[in-house]
Design an enzyme around this catalytic site. Sequence first.
Site, PDB file in Angstrom:
ATOM      1  N   GLY A  21       0.937  -1.249  -0.109  1.00 24.62           N
ATOM      2  CA  GLY A  21      -0.110   0.037  -0.033  1.00 24.62           C
ATOM      3  C   GLY A  21       0.811   1.122   0.291  1.00 24.62           C
ATOM      4  O   GLY A  21       2.034   1.165   0.184  1.00 24.62           O
ATOM      5  N   CYS A  57       5.431  -6.211   1.574  1.00 19.85           N
ATOM      6  CA  CYS A  57       5.591  -4.665   1.589  1.00 19.85           C
ATOM      7  C   CYS A  57       4.771  -3.824   2.737  1.00 19.85           C
ATOM      8  O   CYS A  57       5.539  -4.183   3.785  1.00 19.85           O
ATOM      9  CB  CYS A  57       5.194  -4.131   0.377  1.00 19.85           C
ATOM     10  SG  CYS A  57       6.316  -2.699  -0.070  1.00 19.85           S
ATOM     11  N   TYR A  58       4.046  -2.970   2.424  1.00 18.30           N
ATOM     12  CA  TYR A  58       3.355  -2.389   3.603  1.00 18.30           C
ATOM     13  C   TYR A  58       2.780  -3.471   4.603  1.00 18.30           C
ATOM     14  O   TYR A  58       2.653  -3.091   5.741  1.00 18.30           O
ATOM     15  CB  TYR A  58       2.199  -1.407   3.168  1.00 18.30           C
ATOM     16  CG  TYR A  58       1.441  -0.518   3.995  1.00 18.30           C
ATOM     17  CD1 TYR A  58       2.170   0.385   4.695  1.00 18.30           C
ATOM     18  CD2 TYR A  58       0.198  -0.885   4.394  1.00 18.30           C
ATOM     19  CE1 TYR A  58       1.303   0.922   5.624  1.00 18.30           C
ATOM     20  CE2 TYR A  58      -0.559  -0.215   5.159  1.00 18.30           C
ATOM     21  CZ  TYR A  58       0.243   0.843   5.879  1.00 18.30           C
ATOM     22  OH  TYR A  58      -0.537   1.417   6.871  1.00 18.30           O
ATOM     23  N   HIS A  75       8.122  -7.950  -3.562  1.00 22.62           N
ATOM     24  CA  HIS A  75       6.734  -8.144  -4.231  1.00 22.62           C
ATOM     25  C   HIS A  75       6.766  -9.696  -4.912  1.00 22.62           C
ATOM     26  O   HIS A  75       7.386  -9.560  -6.060  1.00 22.62           O
ATOM     27  CB  HIS A  75       6.217  -7.259  -4.930  1.00 22.62           C
ATOM     28  CG  HIS A  75       5.851  -5.917  -4.386  1.00 22.62           C
ATOM     29  ND1 HIS A  75       4.527  -5.820  -4.124  1.00 22.62           N
ATOM     30  CD2 HIS A  75       6.649  -4.865  -4.152  1.00 22.62           C
ATOM     31  CE1 HIS A  75       4.405  -4.520  -3.391  1.00 22.62           C
ATOM     32  NE2 HIS A  75       5.651  -3.989  -3.497  1.00 22.62           N
ATOM     33  N   GLU A 113       4.398 -11.376  -6.092  1.00 18.32           N
ATOM     34  CA  GLU A 113       3.302 -11.447  -7.110  1.00 18.32           C
ATOM     35  C   GLU A 113       3.503 -11.064  -8.465  1.00 18.32           C
ATOM     36  O   GLU A 113       2.962 -11.342  -9.388  1.00 18.32           O
ATOM     37  CB  GLU A 113       2.216 -10.569  -6.522  1.00 18.32           C
ATOM     38  CG  GLU A 113       2.170  -9.210  -6.395  1.00 18.32           C
ATOM     39  CD  GLU A 113       2.780  -8.570  -5.261  1.00 18.32           C
ATOM     40  OE1 GLU A 113       2.499  -7.346  -5.026  1.00 18.32           O
ATOM     41  OE2 GLU A 113       3.531  -9.544  -4.747  1.00 18.32           O
ATOM     42  N   SER A 134     -23.033  -8.393 -25.150  1.00 19.92           N
ATOM     43  CA  SER A 134     -22.199  -7.474 -26.395  1.00 19.92           C
ATOM     44  C   SER A 134     -21.534  -8.460 -27.334  1.00 19.92           C
ATOM     45  O   SER A 134     -21.362  -8.057 -28.482  1.00 19.92           O
ATOM     46  CB  SER A 134     -21.243  -6.620 -25.707  1.00 19.92           C
ATOM     47  OG  SER A 134     -20.125  -7.626 -25.058  1.00 19.92           O
ATOM     48  N   GLY A 135     -21.332  -9.518 -27.131  1.00 16.81           N
ATOM     49  CA  GLY A 135     -20.789 -10.631 -28.095  1.00 16.81           C
ATOM     50  C   GLY A 135     -19.242 -10.902 -27.499  1.00 16.81           C
ATOM     51  O   GLY A 135     -18.468 -11.683 -28.357  1.00 16.81           O
ATOM     52  N   ASP A 157     -16.410 -11.525 -22.176  1.00 16.59           N
ATOM     53  CA  ASP A 157     -17.232 -11.511 -20.617  1.00 16.59           C
ATOM     54  C   ASP A 157     -18.498 -11.654 -20.585  1.00 16.59           C
ATOM     55  O   ASP A 157     -18.973 -12.380 -19.823  1.00 16.59           O
ATOM     56  CB  ASP A 157     -16.628 -10.008 -20.149  1.00 16.59           C
ATOM     57  CG  ASP A 157     -15.284  -9.818 -20.018  1.00 16.59           C
ATOM     58  OD1 ASP A 157     -14.436 -10.745 -20.078  1.00 16.59           O
ATOM     59  OD2 ASP A 157     -14.906  -8.578 -19.961  1.00 16.59           O
ATOM     60  N   SER A 158     -19.332 -10.982 -21.673  1.00 13.88           N
ATOM     61  CA  SER A 158     -20.703 -11.211 -21.347  1.00 13.88           C
ATOM     62  C   SER A 158     -21.201 -12.455 -21.839  1.00 13.88           C
ATOM     63  O   SER A 158     -22.300 -13.053 -21.667  1.00 13.88           O
ATOM     64  CB  SER A 158     -21.677  -9.897 -22.232  1.00 13.88           C
ATOM     65  OG  SER A 158     -20.949  -9.841 -23.690  1.00 13.88           O
ATOM     66  N   SER A 159     -20.461 -12.977 -22.926  1.00 11.31           N
ATOM     67  CA  SER A 159     -20.655 -14.306 -23.554  1.00 11.31           C
ATOM     68  C   SER A 159     -20.620 -15.403 -22.549  1.00 11.31           C
ATOM     69  O   SER A 159     -21.320 -16.372 -22.314  1.00 11.31           O
ATOM     70  CB  SER A 159     -19.909 -14.621 -24.664  1.00 11.31           C
ATOM     71  OG  SER A 159     -20.126 -13.612 -25.555  1.00 11.31           O
ATOM     72  N   LYS A 193      -9.385 -12.043 -16.482  1.00 12.53           N
ATOM     73  CA  LYS A 193      -9.720 -12.469 -17.780  1.00 12.53           C
ATOM     74  C   LYS A 193      -9.075 -13.768 -18.070  1.00 12.53           C
ATOM     75  O   LYS A 193      -9.960 -14.388 -18.849  1.00 12.53           O
ATOM     76  CB  LYS A 193      -8.920 -11.563 -18.579  1.00 12.53           C
ATOM     77  CG  LYS A 193      -8.985 -11.941 -20.103  1.00 12.53           C
ATOM     78  CD  LYS A 193     -10.708 -11.501 -20.602  1.00 12.53           C
ATOM     79  CE  LYS A 193     -10.879 -10.110 -20.545  1.00 12.53           C
ATOM     80  NZ  LYS A 193     -12.197  -9.569 -21.154  1.00 12.53           N
TER      81      LYS A 193
END
Length: 519
Positions: free
Chosen positions: A58, A85-86, A174, A176, A228-229, A232-234, A375
């Site tokens: 952070g 870290c923080y 870090h 990650e 939307s095609g 994500d929406s599919s 994603k």
Amino acid sequence: MAKGQRETIVILDFGSQYSQLIARRVRDLQVYCELVPYHARAEVLENLNPCGYILSGGPASVYADGAPHLPEYVLTTDKPILGICYGMQLLAYHFGGKVFPGAKREYGPSTLTVLKKDNPLFSSLPATELAVWMSHGDKVTQLPPGFEVLAQSENAEHAAIGSAERKQYGLQFHPEVTHTPQGKDILRSFLYEICGCSGGWTAQNFIDESIERIRQQIGDGQVICGLSGGVDSSVAAALLHRAIGDQLTCIFVNNGLLRKDEAQQVVQTFQTEMHARLVAVDAVDAFLEALAGVTDPEVKRTTIGEKFIRIFEAEARKLGQVDFLAQGTLYPDVIESANRHEDDPAAKIKTHHNVGGLPKDMALQLIEPLRFLFKDEVRKVGKALGLPDQIVWRHPFPGPGLAVRVIGAITPERLDTLREVDAILIEELWASGWYQQTSQAFAVLLPVQSVGVMGDGRTYANVAAIRAVTTEDYMTADWAHLPYDLLSRVSNRIVNEVPGVNRVVYDITSKPPATIEWE
């Protein structure tokens, strides 16, 4: 398995822009995790029943006024803790150590020397000299009682600390980020050796759990899904259809902000090939009228978001009783919008219309089955659901569509110009084999004109920018090093085939400092 029984790692978010990367790495290791604001109430954590905690980095200093601190349930837990870290500085501070500003800040690559190779965090690593990524100003100067130094760097004598007895560990670097090559192995050791996780969280497990949760949430209700095609929406629509069948109606709105031939492709795929219940709405004029004269990107997003909702509500009324609106919102959308809490320490980057442009008086309840997925996880779920590759591997497309790729004022003419430019780019990427080697590629129409020469005449026409990036997580990205001959071919085709464009530029900026989209 019920949510409270699921093996879960809780990541407490203290405002780092890397917080979601921690979650991504944990998920990659097949352990379920959730990113929770540091100020979350104790009952939220009780419902998750974590088997361990990770404290994110952070921007604050532990001694600063108003700095976020560890909640009581972390201070009193007997579950393993890993501070990054923080998060490490908080761990040291709250358990009796000292943290002070370093004489020299440490940002970027560093070499870590492991001092305690037999410690479970580092015992699986083949070497004691590790490349790591640092990003800190403050550092731990005195260890809390019961802790020992596990590793150090040139600028941090306490670069890794731990108490094996209490199962509490801190890393100043870090693990990650990809710039710490062995970071994933260190996280694996924390998850499996220290927390005792068994793993096994997969796309299929997510589907099974989501179906149960969706059915419980919706009951006998009716759902409309904004389709939307895109990926994500599919995937959201396919998951909902698997869960509730004909209780779902997909609504596709042609807002006039889509790519070339996209409206026809969506109807063909979902109505003809997938036999989904699909309502196609032509709202081009309504959206363009609402966006007339709008140039501010945030106003574009909120305008488009509200217009979508109003259209959905109108279509819902035509369908009869409808209770829920489904969206394909993803975890990065939620995190970047930073709307989880008024005093959230994460800096707001931009508002995604999926999460930040919804009107407060929306009549429908919102359901977002992918809200906690990244994603790459969405693509895995899409494959497991049987969606075709041309949908699963499609590049991301922003919710506001071409509205945020036409920089400045939006007109039908400028949209048509951008569609043609973008279509040429995508066609050449597919033909050259570079489409699947890039994570996202698109064209942008700039609000400037430049002088050019075509034939024997002087031109004063539009400038188009090309953007192509490679990324693992869409939170950081590098510009794609496309071959010169490919860029030349794309540029030549655009200036020769698209009226009104006489100059093409290529965006070679990484994220950060830029974002992937221009607006």
